[in-house]
Design an enzyme around this catalytic site. Structure first.
Site, PDB file in Angstrom:
ATOM      1  N   SER A  29       0.685  -1.681   0.092  1.00  5.09           N
ATOM      2  CA  SER A  29      -0.182   0.277  -0.118  1.00  5.09           C
ATOM      3  C   SER A  29       1.339   0.697   0.574  1.00  5.09           C
ATOM      4  CB  SER A  29      -0.815  -0.035   0.907  1.00  5.09           C
ATOM      5  OG  SER A  29      -1.658   0.932   1.327  1.00  5.09           O
TER       6      SER A  29
ATOM      7  N   ARG B 282      -3.078  -6.455  -3.769  1.00  6.98           N
ATOM      8  CA  ARG B 282      -2.615  -7.368  -2.732  1.00  6.98           C
ATOM      9  C   ARG B 282      -3.158  -8.727  -3.705  1.00  6.98           C
ATOM     10  NH1 ARG B 282      -6.828  -3.427  -3.093  1.00  6.98           N
ATOM     11  NH2 ARG B 282      -8.614  -4.425  -3.130  1.00  6.98           N
TER      12      ARG B 282
ATOM     13  N   HIS C 177      -4.925   7.977 -16.842  1.00  2.59           N
ATOM     14  CA  HIS C 177      -5.858   7.035 -17.685  1.00  2.59           C
ATOM     15  C   HIS C 177      -5.384   6.519 -18.214  1.00  2.59           C
ATOM     16  CE1 HIS C 177      -9.563   6.908 -15.016  1.00  2.59           C
ATOM     17  NE2 HIS C 177      -8.997   8.490 -14.642  1.00  2.59           N
TER      18      HIS C 177
ATOM     19  N   HIS D 115      -2.884   7.151  -4.365  1.00  2.00           N
ATOM     20  CA  HIS D 115      -3.037   6.090  -3.199  1.00  2.00           C
ATOM     21  C   HIS D 115      -2.432   4.909  -4.324  1.00  2.00           C
ATOM     22  CE1 HIS D 115      -5.358   2.721  -2.394  1.00  2.00           C
ATOM     23  NE2 HIS D 115      -4.713   2.797  -1.869  1.00  2.00           N
TER      24      HIS D 115
ATOM     25  N   ASN E 226      -2.719   0.403  -4.503  1.00  5.08           N
ATOM     26  CA  ASN E 226      -2.823  -0.925  -3.617  1.00  5.08           C
ATOM     27  C   ASN E 226      -2.434  -1.648  -4.762  1.00  5.08           C
ATOM     28  OD1 ASN E 226      -4.479  -3.270  -2.274  1.00  5.08           O
ATOM     29  ND2 ASN E 226      -3.563  -2.119  -0.871  1.00  5.08           N
TER      30      ASN E 226
END
Length: 312
Positions: free
Chosen positions: A104, A122, A157, A118, A120
């Site tokens: 993260s 996982r 994007h 941000h 992340n």
């Protein structure tokens, strides 16, 4: 976003799990090197252990030339029972044991013309003695500008599209829409930023395909963010720009504490609070019923950039 493929039920091996952990640790190292090079200040590494099982390393940079706070954390934790936040979307998994690993990252620049961001990624395994393990990948990255630039948003994007396009038709649009929906602050009825990618419960095509997609998302983050930093970091700003940045950071805090499933999972699973809340900005303002003035750069953010739209 998941698949009914028979491959998805094949449990990952210990070797597979180690490959994921090794990738996450290597990405943490490379990102810290890249971001430290941009800032001029080194990260400080803080290793920690979780009493219930597992641990991680939180790398933090504060008071730098570029970043007011930057955090890149890797964790690998396990436990006997899924927290409520993890089984909310998959109630059939409630009560299972779990193993979770992820990276993260949250970056809060000092200059208001450089966006907060941000990321992340996982990997999650839910297991029980009576059933085959269920596993999935998740992650993404999103951008939170305070002052909008059309070319920055298009670049962000386009890079997000490039990260997932090789892995299946329509993934960018699907993940973009999921990001727009996830990072929408319900109690404010406004977006947190201009989105990017968000995916969860992803097991399409089996382990190798899903793992490769997660790696591509992780590897494309710096390609998406670095050019924006280099273009905006030297723009001169005034106190009014800092005040607006700190006001909008309040929205960031509200989302993380009220809605974010990752924050809730960390707290509910007995994770390390300091590492979970490293995402919080160091300086924030709340104003009562404040509204931007018509025709200002601040209003421009609300009218042209925060409403969900197509950027490419």
């Amino acid at each position: 976003m998941n698949s009914s493929s028979t491959e998805k039920t094949t449990p990952p091996s210990d070797t597979d799990t180690k490959r994921v952990i090794d990738y996450l640790s290597g990405l943490q190292t490379s990102l810290c090197e890249e971001l430290s090079g941009l800032d001029g200040k080194a990260f400080v590494a803080d290793e920690w252990q979780r009493p219930q099982g597992g641990g991680g390393t939180t790398c933090l940079l504060e008071g730098g030339g570029l970043f007011e706070r930057a955090g890149v954390g890797v964790s690998h934790v396990f436990g006997n029972q899924l927290p409520p936040s993890a089984s909310l979307q998959r109630p059939e998994l409630a009560g299972r044991g779990f193993e979770a690993m992820g990276l993260s990252l949250v970056l809060h620049p000092l200059n208001p013309f450089v966006p907060t961001t941000h990321a992340n990624i996982r990997f999650f395994i839910a297991a029980s003695p009576d059933n085959d393990p269920v596993w999935w990948f998740g992650g993404g990255f999103d951008l939170t500008p305070y002052y909008g630039f059309e070319d920055d948003c298009r670049h962000w994007h386009r890079t997000a599209r490039d990260a997932v396009e090789p892995f299946g038709d329509g993934l960018y649009q699907s993940f973009k829409q999921a990001c727009d929906e996830y990072f929408f602050i319900k109690h404010r009825q406004e977006a947190r930023g201009i989105g990017g990618l968000f995916f969860d419960d992803f097991d399409n095509g089996g382990f190798e395909h899903s793992f490769a997609l997660m790696q591509s998302v992780g590897n494309h983050f710096i390609k998406a963010y670095r050019p924006i930093v280099e273009k905006r970091r030297d723009i001169e700003y005034k106190e009014q720009h800092r005040e607006f940045q700190q006001y909008r950071r309040g929205r960031y805090v509200e989302f993380n504490l009220v809605q974010d499933r990752g924050t809730l999972f960390g707290l509910q699973s007995g994770g390390r609070t300091e590492s979970i809340l490293m995402s919080m900005p160091p300086a924030v303002q709340w104003r009562y019923n404040w509204q931007p003035e018509n025709g200002t750069e601040e209003q421009n953010l609300y009218t042209k950039f925060l409403p969900a739209r197509e950027w490419i």
